[in-house]
Design a protein around this motif. Sequence first.
Motif, mmCIF file in Angstrom:
data_model
loop_
_atom_site.group_PDB
_atom_site.id
_atom_site.type_symbol
_atom_site.label_atom_id
_atom_site.label_comp_id
_atom_site.label_asym_id
_atom_site.label_seq_id
_atom_site.Cartn_x
_atom_site.Cartn_y
_atom_site.Cartn_z
ATOM 1 N N MET A 161 0.852 -1.186 0.000
ATOM 2 C CA MET A 161 0.000 0.000 0.000
ATOM 3 C C MET A 161 0.894 1.245 0.000
ATOM 4 O O MET A 161 1.899 1.289 0.693
ATOM 5 C CB MET A 161 -0.897 -0.021 1.243
ATOM 6 N N PRO A 162 0.521 2.272 -0.765
ATOM 7 C CA PRO A 162 1.348 3.489 -0.828
ATOM 8 C C PRO A 162 1.495 4.169 0.536
ATOM 9 O O PRO A 162 0.550 4.249 1.311
ATOM 10 C CB PRO A 162 0.582 4.389 -1.797
ATOM 11 N N LYS A 163 2.716 4.666 0.772
ATOM 12 C CA LYS A 163 2.991 5.445 1.986
ATOM 13 C C LYS A 163 3.140 6.900 1.603
ATOM 14 O O LYS A 163 3.698 7.238 0.558
ATOM 15 C CB LYS A 163 4.280 4.968 2.651
ATOM 16 N N TYR A 164 2.621 7.743 2.476
ATOM 17 C CA TYR A 164 2.698 9.185 2.282
ATOM 18 C C TYR A 164 3.230 9.848 3.541
ATOM 19 O O TYR A 164 3.051 9.343 4.652
ATOM 20 C CB TYR A 164 1.309 9.773 1.977
ATOM 21 N N ILE A 165 3.830 11.005 3.335
ATOM 22 C CA ILE A 165 4.236 11.857 4.443
ATOM 23 C C ILE A 165 3.406 13.127 4.322
ATOM 24 O O ILE A 165 3.451 13.813 3.288
ATOM 25 C CB ILE A 165 5.739 12.209 4.395
ATOM 26 N N ALA A 166 2.629 13.415 5.359
ATOM 27 C CA ALA A 166 1.835 14.634 5.412
ATOM 28 C C ALA A 166 2.575 15.634 6.289
ATOM 29 O O ALA A 166 2.931 15.321 7.433
ATOM 30 C CB ALA A 166 0.444 14.353 5.955
ATOM 31 N N LEU A 167 2.803 16.816 5.753
ATOM 32 C CA LEU A 167 3.486 17.896 6.464
ATOM 33 C C LEU A 167 2.470 19.002 6.692
ATOM 34 O O LEU A 167 1.970 19.597 5.736
ATOM 35 C CB LEU A 167 4.661 18.411 5.634
ATOM 36 N N LEU A 168 2.147 19.255 7.941
ATOM 37 C CA LEU A 168 1.165 20.277 8.275
ATOM 38 C C LEU A 168 1.872 21.605 8.468
ATOM 39 O O LEU A 168 2.955 21.663 9.061
ATOM 40 C CB LEU A 168 0.414 19.903 9.544
ATOM 41 N N ARG A 169 1.260 22.663 7.974
ATOM 42 C CA ARG A 169 1.849 23.995 8.067
ATOM 43 C C ARG A 169 1.413 24.677 9.362
ATOM 44 O O ARG A 169 0.238 24.634 9.729
ATOM 45 C CB ARG A 169 1.398 24.836 6.867
ATOM 46 N N ALA A 170 2.378 25.296 10.051
ATOM 47 C CA ALA A 170 2.124 26.122 11.239
ATOM 48 C C ALA A 170 1.426 25.363 12.361
ATOM 49 O O ALA A 170 0.509 25.872 12.995
ATOM 50 C CB ALA A 170 1.336 27.373 10.861
ATOM 51 N N VAL A 171 1.880 24.156 12.626
ATOM 52 C CA VAL A 171 1.330 23.375 13.733
ATOM 53 C C VAL A 171 2.386 23.290 14.836
ATOM 54 O O VAL A 171 3.525 22.893 14.582
ATOM 55 C CB VAL A 171 0.935 21.956 13.262
ATOM 56 N N ASN A 172 1.987 23.678 16.040
ATOM 57 C CA ASN A 172 2.841 23.614 17.228
ATOM 58 C C ASN A 172 4.163 24.358 17.042
ATOM 59 O O ASN A 172 5.193 23.932 17.554
ATOM 60 C CB ASN A 172 3.093 22.163 17.652
ATOM 61 N N VAL A 173 4.119 25.465 16.316
ATOM 62 C CA VAL A 173 5.310 26.274 16.096
ATOM 63 C C VAL A 173 5.064 27.642 16.707
ATOM 64 O O VAL A 173 4.078 28.298 16.374
ATOM 65 C CB VAL A 173 5.612 26.412 14.583
ATOM 66 N N GLY A 174 5.937 28.060 17.595
ATOM 67 C CA GLY A 174 5.818 29.386 18.195
ATOM 68 C C GLY A 174 4.521 29.619 18.949
ATOM 69 O O GLY A 174 4.015 30.725 18.988
ATOM 70 N N GLY A 175 3.966 28.566 19.522
ATOM 71 C CA GLY A 175 2.760 28.704 20.326
ATOM 72 C C GLY A 175 1.480 28.803 19.523
ATOM 73 O O GLY A 175 0.419 29.077 20.074
ATOM 74 N N THR A 176 1.547 28.587 18.223
ATOM 75 C CA THR A 176 0.341 28.657 17.396
ATOM 76 C C THR A 176 -0.057 27.272 16.921
ATOM 77 O O THR A 176 0.755 26.360 16.873
ATOM 78 C CB THR A 176 0.560 29.551 16.156
ATOM 79 N N GLY A 177 -1.310 27.137 16.555
ATOM 80 C CA GLY A 177 -1.786 25.909 15.936
ATOM 81 C C GLY A 177 -1.606 24.666 16.777
ATOM 82 O O GLY A 177 -1.154 23.648 16.278
ATOM 83 N N LYS A 178 -1.951 24.739 18.047
ATOM 84 C CA LYS A 178 -1.763 23.599 18.940
ATOM 85 C C LYS A 178 -2.563 22.392 18.468
ATOM 86 O O LYS A 178 -3.773 22.471 18.263
ATOM 87 C CB LYS A 178 -2.171 23.957 20.380
ATOM 88 N N LEU A 179 -1.866 21.292 18.281
ATOM 89 C CA LEU A 179 -2.482 20.044 17.858
ATOM 90 C C LEU A 179 -1.699 18.892 18.467
ATOM 91 O O LEU A 179 -0.588 18.595 18.012
ATOM 92 C CB LEU A 179 -2.481 19.938 16.321
ATOM 93 N N PRO A 180 -2.259 18.244 19.488
ATOM 94 C CA PRO A 180 -1.561 17.091 20.056
ATOM 95 C C PRO A 180 -1.387 16.002 18.994
ATOM 96 O O PRO A 180 -2.293 15.749 18.190
ATOM 97 C CB PRO A 180 -2.494 16.616 21.170
ATOM 98 N N MET A 181 -0.221 15.386 18.982
ATOM 99 C CA MET A 181 0.051 14.371 17.972
ATOM 100 C C MET A 181 -0.880 13.166 18.118
ATOM 101 O O MET A 181 -1.233 12.534 17.121
ATOM 102 C CB MET A 181 1.520 13.948 18.007
ATOM 103 N N ALA A 182 -1.341 12.873 19.330
ATOM 104 C CA ALA A 182 -2.316 11.787 19.516
ATOM 105 C C ALA A 182 -3.626 12.118 18.795
ATOM 106 O O ALA A 182 -4.264 11.233 18.209
ATOM 107 C CB ALA A 182 -2.572 11.547 20.999
ATOM 108 N N THR A 183 -4.010 13.377 18.806
ATOM 109 C CA THR A 183 -5.215 13.817 18.098
ATOM 110 C C THR A 183 -5.016 13.703 16.593
ATOM 111 O O THR A 183 -5.910 13.251 15.865
ATOM 112 C CB THR A 183 -5.567 15.266 18.489
ATOM 113 N N LEU A 184 -3.849 14.098 16.116
ATOM 114 C CA LEU A 184 -3.539 13.982 14.695
ATOM 115 C C LEU A 184 -3.585 12.521 14.250
ATOM 116 O O LEU A 184 -4.160 12.198 13.204
ATOM 117 C CB LEU A 184 -2.173 14.602 14.397
ATOM 118 N N LYS A 185 -3.007 11.636 15.050
ATOM 119 C CA LYS A 185 -3.040 10.205 14.715
ATOM 120 C C LYS A 185 -4.478 9.695 14.645
ATOM 121 O O LYS A 185 -4.842 8.962 13.727
ATOM 122 C CB LYS A 185 -2.258 9.397 15.765
ATOM 123 N N ALA A 186 -5.300 10.107 15.599
ATOM 124 C CA ALA A 186 -6.705 9.681 15.620
ATOM 125 C C ALA A 186 -7.446 10.201 14.383
ATOM 126 O O ALA A 186 -8.251 9.468 13.789
ATOM 127 C CB ALA A 186 -7.388 10.162 16.900
#
Length: 170
Positions: A1-26
Amino acid sequence: MPKYIALLRAVNVGGTGKLPMATLKAMCRDAGFTAVETYIASGNVVLESKAAPARVKAALEARLLAYAGKPVCVVLRSAAEMLAVLKANPFSDTEPKYTYAIFLDAPPPADTLARVSGQLDEQIRLGEREIFVHYGSGMGRSKLKIPAARSGTARNMNTVAKLAEMAAKP
């Protein structure tokens, strides 16, 4: 099955865009993606999906919009494309933590280098859908502005190497 890398912009950088990685995985699992792994808390996720890249990107962006209440840009690369970015690094003889690939959805515009401002000791080269930058004095001290990079997301070459390695695992 194809593998992909998703790169999110402005997440958890400099106090902006808070997104726990457990939430992202879910979110990724809820979208039907498998073999989901995150890497450091800055919006990097490796996943498997039978869906076309555009559908993977759209599904993830829709879930991120619902979560964040605002659009979150996702740049997607296949495992082979991420490895190609690593190999294409024009600054491979420099310290990888000072060299970044700025990932874009499309090739950089022809006038990208002409529109750069604030350049001091930084070196810039264009890739297929990336802008490579070596920050001689470090990114934190740089005043470099690359208008074409506004819609992209940057990762240093250590992170690129790790993501390529993760995506290459069977």
